[in-house]
Design a protein around this motif. Sequence first.
Motif, PDB file in Angstrom:
ATOM      1  N   HIS A  20       0.837  -1.198   0.000  1.00 33.95           N
ATOM      2  CA  HIS A  20       0.000   0.000   0.000  1.00 33.95           C
ATOM      3  C   HIS A  20       0.871   1.248   0.000  1.00 33.95           C
ATOM      4  CE1 HIS A  20      -3.294  -2.715   0.723  1.00 33.95           C
ATOM      5  NE2 HIS A  20      -2.727  -3.169   1.835  1.00 33.95           N
ATOM      6  N   THR A  32      -3.653  15.328  -8.184  1.00 34.01           N
ATOM      7  CA  THR A  32      -4.676  14.686  -9.014  1.00 34.01           C
ATOM      8  C   THR A  32      -4.076  14.226 -10.337  1.00 34.01           C
ATOM      9  OG1 THR A  32      -6.394  16.065  -8.014  1.00 34.01           O
ATOM     10  CG2 THR A  32      -6.918  14.999 -10.104  1.00 34.01           C
ATOM     11  N   ILE A  35      -2.119  11.085  -9.703  1.00 30.87           N
ATOM     12  CA  ILE A  35      -2.984   9.906  -9.575  1.00 30.87           C
ATOM     13  C   ILE A  35      -3.397   9.401 -10.947  1.00 30.87           C
ATOM     14  CG2 ILE A  35      -5.290   9.151  -8.866  1.00 30.87           C
ATOM     15  CD1 ILE A  35      -4.998  10.839  -6.386  1.00 30.87           C
ATOM     16  N   ARG A  38      -0.582   7.754 -12.697  1.00 28.42           N
ATOM     17  CA  ARG A  38      -0.269   6.436 -12.141  1.00 28.42           C
ATOM     18  C   ARG A  38      -1.269   5.391 -12.643  1.00 28.42           C
ATOM     19  NH1 ARG A  38       2.189   3.037  -9.126  1.00 28.42           N
ATOM     20  NH2 ARG A  38       1.104   1.592  -7.717  1.00 28.42           N
ATOM     21  N   ILE A  39      -2.559   5.753 -12.677  1.00 26.39           N
ATOM     22  CA  ILE A  39      -3.549   4.797 -13.176  1.00 26.39           C
ATOM     23  C   ILE A  39      -3.247   4.443 -14.635  1.00 26.39           C
ATOM     24  CG2 ILE A  39      -5.989   4.519 -13.751  1.00 26.39           C
ATOM     25  CD1 ILE A  39      -6.635   6.235 -11.288  1.00 26.39           C
ATOM     26  N   VAL A  53      -9.986  -0.926 -11.175  1.00 26.83           N
ATOM     27  CA  VAL A  53      -9.498   0.283 -10.515  1.00 26.83           C
ATOM     28  C   VAL A  53     -10.676   1.079  -9.985  1.00 26.83           C
ATOM     29  CG1 VAL A  53      -8.187   2.419 -10.771  1.00 26.83           C
ATOM     30  CG2 VAL A  53      -7.472   0.356 -12.014  1.00 26.83           C
ATOM     31  N   ALA A  55     -11.353   4.738  -8.106  1.00 29.83           N
ATOM     32  CA  ALA A  55     -10.793   6.022  -7.691  1.00 29.83           C
ATOM     33  C   ALA A  55     -11.883   6.827  -7.002  1.00 29.83           C
ATOM     34  CB  ALA A  55     -10.255   6.778  -8.903  1.00 29.83           C
ATOM     35  N   THR A  77     -14.751   5.620 -11.236  1.00 31.31           N
ATOM     36  CA  THR A  77     -14.482   6.848 -10.495  1.00 31.31           C
ATOM     37  C   THR A  77     -15.788   7.367  -9.909  1.00 31.31           C
ATOM     38  OG1 THR A  77     -14.812   8.274 -12.427  1.00 31.31           O
ATOM     39  CG2 THR A  77     -12.579   7.471 -12.028  1.00 31.31           C
ATOM     40  N   PHE A 212      -7.303  -2.230  -7.246  1.00 32.27           N
ATOM     41  CA  PHE A 212      -6.548  -1.009  -6.953  1.00 32.27           C
ATOM     42  C   PHE A 212      -7.535   0.061  -6.500  1.00 32.27           C
ATOM     43  CE2 PHE A 212      -4.022  -3.397  -9.931  1.00 32.27           C
ATOM     44  CZ  PHE A 212      -2.729  -3.279  -9.447  1.00 32.27           C
ATOM     45  N   PHE A 214      -7.786   4.015  -5.174  1.00 37.36           N
ATOM     46  CA  PHE A 214      -7.145   5.319  -5.031  1.00 37.36           C
ATOM     47  C   PHE A 214      -8.100   6.247  -4.280  1.00 37.36           C
ATOM     48  CE2 PHE A 214      -5.052   3.374  -8.573  1.00 37.36           C
ATOM     49  CZ  PHE A 214      -3.744   3.844  -8.551  1.00 37.36           C
ATOM     50  N   ASP A 216      -8.318  10.125  -3.323  1.00 38.18           N
ATOM     51  CA  ASP A 216      -7.815  11.492  -3.391  1.00 38.18           C
ATOM     52  C   ASP A 216      -8.328  12.254  -2.171  1.00 38.18           C
ATOM     53  OD1 ASP A 216      -6.533  13.687  -4.344  1.00 38.18           O
ATOM     54  OD2 ASP A 216      -7.976  14.135  -5.929  1.00 38.18           O
ATOM     55  N   THR A 243      -3.965   3.203  -2.470  1.00 39.37           N
ATOM     56  CA  THR A 243      -3.142   4.409  -2.572  1.00 39.37           C
ATOM     57  C   THR A 243      -3.947   5.574  -2.015  1.00 39.37           C
ATOM     58  OG1 THR A 243      -1.991   3.604  -4.543  1.00 39.37           O
ATOM     59  CG2 THR A 243      -1.941   5.975  -4.122  1.00 39.37           C
TER      60      THR A 243
END
Length: 841
Positions: A20, A32, A35, A38-39, A53, A55, A77, A212, A214, A216, A243
């Motif tokens: 992690h 942002t 991020i 990275r994705i 993923v 987010a 997202t 994964f 994420f 923010d 993350t």
Amino acid sequence: MGSLSDEQRRVVEFPPTGGHLLVRAAPGSGKTETITRRIGYLIDQHRIDPATVLALTFTRRAAEDLGRRIRPADVWTGTFHALGVEILERWGAVIGIGRPLRICAGSRQADLLIRAIALAGVTPHDDERDQRRFARELRHRISRRKRRGVDDDSRHGDERVPDGQMALIHDAYCRLLRDEEALDYDDLVTRAITVLETEEDAAAHYRARVRFVFIDEFHDISPEQYGLVRLLAPPRGLPVQLTAVADPDQAIYEWRDADVSTMLAVLRREYRPHELELTWNFRSAPPIIDAANAVIGGDRRTRPAVAVLPPDGGAAPAVACVRSRDHLAEADRLADYIQRAVDSGRYRFGDIAVLSRTHARSRYAAERLPQQGIPIWRVEPERFMSQPEVQDALRYLELLIALRDDHFVPALNWPRVLVDEVTMVHLRRLARRESLSLCALARRIDQYADEVSPLTRAAIRDFFVTVAGPLGDLADGPIHALMGPFLDVLRRRRSPLPLADRPALRDTFDLLGGHLRAAEGALAAALAANRPIVVRAGTDGDSVAASLIITHTLDRYLDHDVVLAAVDERVAGDAFVIELGRDRPVTEHGIGLTVWVTPHVSFSLGTLAWRLGQMLLMRHERDPAVPLVAFDLETGDRHPLTAEVVEIGALWLTGDTDGQPPRAFAQLVRPTSPRAITRQARDVHGLTWNRLASEPAMVDVLPALLAFLEDAVLVGHNIEDFDYPILRRAARDLGSPEPRHLLIDTAKMARRLLPDQRSHRLEDLVHLFDPEARQTHRALDDAKLTKRLLAYLECARRRQQELEALTEALPLVAMSIAAAGLDIRHDNALLVRAGARAAAF
């Protein structure tokens, strides 16, 4: 990767199997963007499935921004609330949450909170703005209770909410939410947690999907949001990488338990993440950074990678940090700064922007600046979804998804009331008798022509044509395809009669009604005898418009055919003849309508035909055969959730037409103890423990009361929010079935019909027609006042209903006035304006 700093590159290229990750990111450091990069890196370089993923961020706008930057679109997202919606839409049934989800927010939530405050007996503010501000404060406290599961009155006390009252407000609010089968934003997260904790298949589904995660703005996460993440991505045991990106200096949600120090400590303890930093600010000039560090006590580590200079190449402007004693002083200081900047000649008003952390905090400045002669333009005047009109519009959209009684009634009566309170309870009684839902009854309303008036049937038919026709076929399509027809439908359902014109139009109605009374009586008698109706009309525009109005009225509303004939054409001997443009005395064989000339204005044939049709339709608007009982309680305190009954008064409003006095029920009731009668209540009604100690208790009174009430419709002032909830609670506490009477609340009826009255208290309303009347605050006396008020409101209701009848014919009325060559002034000017509005709608 070339555009990334070394710090950003270390974050982007962190191995997907490296455990992690916690990223501490300074303001303006491109977190942002990092991020999203990275994705993209994980998808492109490590070939991970984008659908695995997730987010998350905290606002819809931030989520949309994140979604725009990320490609491909398969990446999931959204906000925490959107995640809760996804879980509850798919799995909510396991904990009793149906579809579609109904989310209560904005003005609808404020309305529920105001009702809950009243139910708990907390005195509301007189000013509506203060009411909503108070409701907003209590919403935060209820939110804390929901998140924590405990009360926090000791930490967040309010002199208007004494100890224990917060629990009553909370319980009332939750019960109102259940009654509406709705959820608020806190429920979206807490109920999603309940689903994942209780339904193993749901938890397994999302854990298998997500690899994964994420987050923010992790510094804004609250404990329950963290709990939701922990259920989706457990710290250990599954191949999932979390993350989190955070900056403790930017935490702004501590008021909702987002304690960044605590949450970071929990994250480090449970997930044991690797930690990286983004320290360089790419966005702000040095003075901005220095000012921010001065305010938050930063360590001045955030320096720009590239110096940002003002456009003229001079020194960057200084930042002034100013402390003001209150919002008004802050607004005055702001006005002074702006005026001095403009007076310097270097700036115009349009060069200056005022930013605030929240929309609510800018309200004082928005009010104060124009007072100082400073023009403003508000980027967000008010929250769109919180506007009452938008909330009402949503009922239509909800109705398209699932026809439900709780949606049907408000949608039917918006934007104007077409089925009034008395008629609505009549329809509900019919639905109960037929074992139908209200919607199902409405769909077959023409089967009840003998029991439902023509105006009501037409209004309901039109409503279903509106929903099933232009909107129904679009319900499952994209929202952009629905909105055009939807807005067109709403526009056509608006009343073409402006409030400002209505008093004058009522005078016109009265004038025309007196002139046409005999003619309307003769026509009504012919229709009752089922005689043929013949309209003899010329070919001029006025006569044509009048004949169309008469034909439309008789055919559409009364299901009676009309024969159109030329002026001199022979007709059947038993026909009732309406002569247009020819003077004819009123007889049982027919009537004649000619342009009516008065000293001030002349009325066209179309105007006379329209008014004649209104009068004819109102003749069929007889009060439905609904048994009515005026009902009132006096109680030991003003809190509906705790008050005990000390007196009951009830009065039958039907049954006294044969000269017999109406049946009445009057009974004092002994409460459980002297403490059940507060001093404030005793001062209102004068009932003391000594007076009540020898009276029967509620357990002995309730059977006789329910027998007296039978299945009547109960009429009371504030009966929906006070008297009847107390009666139902008393029955429940005594182990009896809760009564299910239909209700007419004269307080709500008065607010609709008499919106301009400063007070809608019972006594103040009765003073409109009897200035000498006094409210004794004894139950039977108040029931008698309620009876008188209902009669007064019924007259107002009929007048309003008559005004709204046949408004679809107003364009023909306007055309007839023009065709007749009449002066468009006085009454005719009002009618032409109304006709133009009706045509536009």
